[in-house]
Write a protein that holds these residues in place. Structure first.
Motif, PDB file in Angstrom:
ATOM      1  N   LEU A  76       0.831  -1.197   0.000  1.00 21.74           N
ATOM      2  CA  LEU A  76       0.000   0.000   0.000  1.00 21.74           C
ATOM      3  C   LEU A  76       0.871   1.254   0.000  1.00 21.74           C
ATOM      4  O   LEU A  76       0.620   2.186  -0.764  1.00 21.74           O
ATOM      5  CB  LEU A  76      -0.938   0.012   1.209  1.00 21.74           C
ATOM      6  N   GLY A  77       1.889   1.274   0.837  1.00 20.64           N
ATOM      7  CA  GLY A  77       2.780   2.432   0.875  1.00 20.64           C
ATOM      8  C   GLY A  77       3.452   2.668  -0.470  1.00 20.64           C
ATOM      9  O   GLY A  77       3.575   3.811  -0.920  1.00 20.64           O
ATOM     10  N   PHE A  78       3.869   1.588  -1.123  1.00 23.54           N
ATOM     11  CA  PHE A  78       4.496   1.718  -2.437  1.00 23.54           C
ATOM     12  C   PHE A  78       3.511   2.287  -3.449  1.00 23.54           C
ATOM     13  O   PHE A  78       3.805   3.256  -4.151  1.00 23.54           O
ATOM     14  CB  PHE A  78       5.025   0.361  -2.915  1.00 23.54           C
ATOM     15  N   HIS A  79       2.331   1.694  -3.526  1.00 28.40           N
ATOM     16  CA  HIS A  79       1.361   2.134  -4.533  1.00 28.40           C
ATOM     17  C   HIS A  79       0.858   3.552  -4.248  1.00 28.40           C
ATOM     18  O   HIS A  79       0.553   4.293  -5.187  1.00 28.40           O
ATOM     19  CB  HIS A  79       0.196   1.150  -4.636  1.00 28.40           C
ATOM     20  N   ASP A  80       0.785   3.935  -2.972  1.00 27.29           N
ATOM     21  CA  ASP A  80       0.396   5.301  -2.638  1.00 27.29           C
ATOM     22  C   ASP A  80       1.452   6.288  -3.138  1.00 27.29           C
ATOM     23  O   ASP A  80       1.128   7.386  -3.579  1.00 27.29           O
ATOM     24  CB  ASP A  80       0.210   5.456  -1.128  1.00 27.29           C
ATOM     25  N   CYS A  81       2.706   5.893  -3.095  1.00 27.24           N
ATOM     26  CA  CYS A  81       3.794   6.817  -3.439  1.00 27.24           C
ATOM     27  C   CYS A  81       4.204   6.762  -4.903  1.00 27.24           C
ATOM     28  O   CYS A  81       5.169   7.422  -5.296  1.00 27.24           O
ATOM     29  CB  CYS A  81       4.991   6.557  -2.536  1.00 27.24           C
ATOM     30  N   VAL A  82       3.501   5.999  -5.734  1.00 27.54           N
ATOM     31  CA  VAL A  82       3.755   6.049  -7.170  1.00 27.54           C
ATOM     32  C   VAL A  82       3.225   7.404  -7.646  1.00 27.54           C
ATOM     33  O   VAL A  82       2.042   7.688  -7.527  1.00 27.54           O
ATOM     34  CB  VAL A  82       3.062   4.886  -7.919  1.00 27.54           C
ATOM     35  N   GLY A  83       4.094   8.226  -8.146  1.00 27.58           N
ATOM     36  CA  GLY A  83       3.722   9.600  -8.511  1.00 27.58           C
ATOM     37  C   GLY A  83       4.011  10.531  -7.357  1.00 27.58           C
ATOM     38  O   GLY A  83       4.919  11.329  -7.405  1.00 27.58           O
ATOM     39  N   LYS A  84       3.234  10.418  -6.281  1.00 22.39           N
ATOM     40  CA  LYS A  84       3.504  11.171  -5.054  1.00 22.39           C
ATOM     41  C   LYS A  84       2.778  10.502  -3.895  1.00 22.39           C
ATOM     42  O   LYS A  84       1.788   9.813  -4.082  1.00 22.39           O
ATOM     43  CB  LYS A  84       3.089  12.628  -5.194  1.00 22.39           C
ATOM     44  N   CYS A  85       3.298  10.708  -2.711  1.00 20.84           N
ATOM     45  CA  CYS A  85       2.702  10.130  -1.499  1.00 20.84           C
ATOM     46  C   CYS A  85       1.598  11.073  -1.016  1.00 20.84           C
ATOM     47  O   CYS A  85       1.869  12.039  -0.314  1.00 20.84           O
ATOM     48  CB  CYS A  85       3.760   9.962  -0.418  1.00 20.84           C
ATOM     49  N   VAL A  89      -5.188   6.232  -3.624  1.00 19.34           N
ATOM     50  CA  VAL A  89      -4.899   5.090  -4.483  1.00 19.34           C
ATOM     51  C   VAL A  89      -6.097   4.920  -5.408  1.00 19.34           C
ATOM     52  O   VAL A  89      -7.240   4.868  -4.954  1.00 19.34           O
ATOM     53  CB  VAL A  89      -4.676   3.801  -3.657  1.00 19.34           C
ATOM     54  N   ASP A  90      -5.824   4.838  -6.694  1.00 19.48           N
ATOM     55  CA  ASP A  90      -6.876   4.666  -7.694  1.00 19.48           C
ATOM     56  C   ASP A  90      -7.293   3.194  -7.707  1.00 19.48           C
ATOM     57  O   ASP A  90      -6.614   2.345  -8.276  1.00 19.48           O
ATOM     58  CB  ASP A  90      -6.367   5.093  -9.064  1.00 19.48           C
ATOM     59  N   MET A  91      -8.417   2.912  -7.082  1.00 19.34           N
ATOM     60  CA  MET A  91      -8.868   1.524  -6.967  1.00 19.34           C
ATOM     61  C   MET A  91      -9.444   0.989  -8.277  1.00 19.34           C
ATOM     62  O   MET A  91      -9.697  -0.202  -8.381  1.00 19.34           O
ATOM     63  CB  MET A  91      -9.884   1.390  -5.832  1.00 19.34           C
ATOM     64  N   THR A  92      -9.616   1.847  -9.278  1.00 14.81           N
ATOM     65  CA  THR A  92     -10.069   1.351 -10.585  1.00 14.81           C
ATOM     66  C   THR A  92      -8.894   0.831 -11.414  1.00 14.81           C
ATOM     67  O   THR A  92      -9.105   0.157 -12.410  1.00 14.81           O
ATOM     68  CB  THR A  92     -10.811   2.446 -11.378  1.00 14.81           C
ATOM     69  N   ASN A  93      -7.672   1.124 -10.995  1.00 12.45           N
ATOM     70  CA  ASN A  93      -6.472   0.635 -11.670  1.00 12.45           C
ATOM     71  C   ASN A  93      -6.248  -0.819 -11.239  1.00 12.45           C
ATOM     72  O   ASN A  93      -6.120  -1.114 -10.050  1.00 12.45           O
ATOM     73  CB  ASN A  93      -5.276   1.510 -11.292  1.00 12.45           C
ATOM     74  N   GLY A  94      -6.176  -1.724 -12.198  1.00 12.84           N
ATOM     75  CA  GLY A  94      -6.005  -3.142 -11.898  1.00 12.84           C
ATOM     76  C   GLY A  94      -4.758  -3.467 -11.104  1.00 12.84           C
ATOM     77  O   GLY A  94      -4.709  -4.469 -10.384  1.00 12.84           O
ATOM     78  N   ASP A  95      -3.713  -2.626 -11.209  1.00 13.25           N
ATOM     79  CA  ASP A  95      -2.489  -2.854 -10.439  1.00 13.25           C
ATOM     80  C   ASP A  95      -2.721  -2.700  -8.939  1.00 13.25           C
ATOM     81  O   ASP A  95      -1.897  -3.132  -8.130  1.00 13.25           O
ATOM     82  CB  ASP A  95      -1.391  -1.876 -10.874  1.00 13.25           C
ATOM     83  N   ASN A  96      -3.828  -2.065  -8.567  1.00 10.36           N
ATOM     84  CA  ASN A  96      -4.124  -1.824  -7.154  1.00 10.36           C
ATOM     85  C   ASN A  96      -5.109  -2.835  -6.565  1.00 10.36           C
ATOM     86  O   ASN A  96      -5.588  -2.638  -5.448  1.00 10.36           O
ATOM     87  CB  ASN A  96      -4.647  -0.399  -6.979  1.00 10.36           C
ATOM     88  N   ASN A  97      -5.397  -3.907  -7.310  1.00 13.32           N
ATOM     89  CA  ASN A  97      -6.302  -4.940  -6.799  1.00 13.32           C
ATOM     90  C   ASN A  97      -5.792  -5.473  -5.466  1.00 13.32           C
ATOM     91  O   ASN A  97      -4.612  -5.741  -5.301  1.00 13.32           O
ATOM     92  CB  ASN A  97      -6.430  -6.096  -7.792  1.00 13.32           C
ATOM     93  N   GLY A  98      -6.698  -5.626  -4.532  1.00 15.56           N
ATOM     94  CA  GLY A  98      -6.358  -6.177  -3.221  1.00 15.56           C
ATOM     95  C   GLY A  98      -5.923  -5.141  -2.203  1.00 15.56           C
ATOM     96  O   GLY A  98      -5.775  -5.464  -1.027  1.00 15.56           O
ATOM     97  N   LEU A  99      -5.707  -3.896  -2.625  1.00 14.39           N
ATOM     98  CA  LEU A  99      -5.279  -2.879  -1.670  1.00 14.39           C
ATOM     99  C   LEU A  99      -6.403  -2.437  -0.744  1.00 14.39           C
ATOM    100  O   LEU A  99      -6.156  -1.762   0.256  1.00 14.39           O
ATOM    101  CB  LEU A  99      -4.679  -1.669  -2.396  1.00 14.39           C
ATOM    102  N   ASP A 100      -7.631  -2.850  -1.048  1.00 11.91           N
ATOM    103  CA  ASP A 100      -8.730  -2.536  -0.148  1.00 11.91           C
ATOM    104  C   ASP A 100      -8.534  -3.208   1.209  1.00 11.91           C
ATOM    105  O   ASP A 100      -8.983  -2.687   2.235  1.00 11.91           O
ATOM    106  CB  ASP A 100     -10.076  -2.930  -0.760  1.00 11.91           C
ATOM    107  N   ILE A 101      -7.816  -4.319   1.247  1.00  9.81           N
ATOM    108  CA  ILE A 101      -7.594  -5.032   2.522  1.00  9.81           C
ATOM    109  C   ILE A 101      -6.757  -4.181   3.479  1.00  9.81           C
ATOM    110  O   ILE A 101      -7.187  -3.933   4.615  1.00  9.81           O
ATOM    111  CB  ILE A 101      -6.972  -6.420   2.271  1.00  9.81           C
TER     112      ILE A 101
END
Length: 126
Positions: A76-85, A89-101
């Motif tokens: 989650l920390g990594f995906h939040d900081c892609v671009g900027k922290c 997190v864009d939950m419609t982006n397939g790369d972010n699947n499962g980050l809802d947990i």
């Protein structure tokens, strides 16, 4: 006091200074008797750094209760900081699947600490 969900006994002692000492004992048996297998004693300051320490302690408690969350928090920390922290997190982006947990697991901590009084944001906690 005892938190039945986490099986943690807590004692706090507020001082006239800005802060308090807190002690925590994690109970590891089925009775109501605390077992000192995990004992914490720490100063809690009512400053931004103190709130960060409190949030960090609460996150550590989540990981102790569910160790499978640890790598999810890192992701989650990594995906939040892609671009900027920014705590988004864009939950419609397939790369972010499962980050809802991890987001759902951290929501109570975000609600507790991300406010004007603490000056912390969701990004600080993620």
């Amino acid at each position: 006091t005892k938190d039945p969900a986490s099986n943690v006994w807590s004692l706090s002692y507020s001082l006239s200074m800005e802060g308090q000492y807190q002690w925590r004992i994690r109970a590891t048996n089925s009775s109501n008797t605390p077992t000192t297998t995990a004992f914490q004693s720490f100063w809690v300051s009512r400053t931004p750094a103190g709130y960060v320490a409190q949030a960090r302690s609460d996150i550590a408690d989540l990981i102790v209760a569910n160790p499978q969350l640890a790598p999810k928090f890192v992701r989650l920390g990594f995906h939040d900081c892609v671009g900027k922290c920014d705590g988004c997190v864009d939950m419609t982006n397939g790369d972010n699947n499962g980050l809802d947990i991890p987001i759902n697991a951290l929501t109570p901590i975000v609600q507790k600490y991300a406010n004007q009084a603490t000056t912390l944001s969701r990004a600080d906690i993620w």
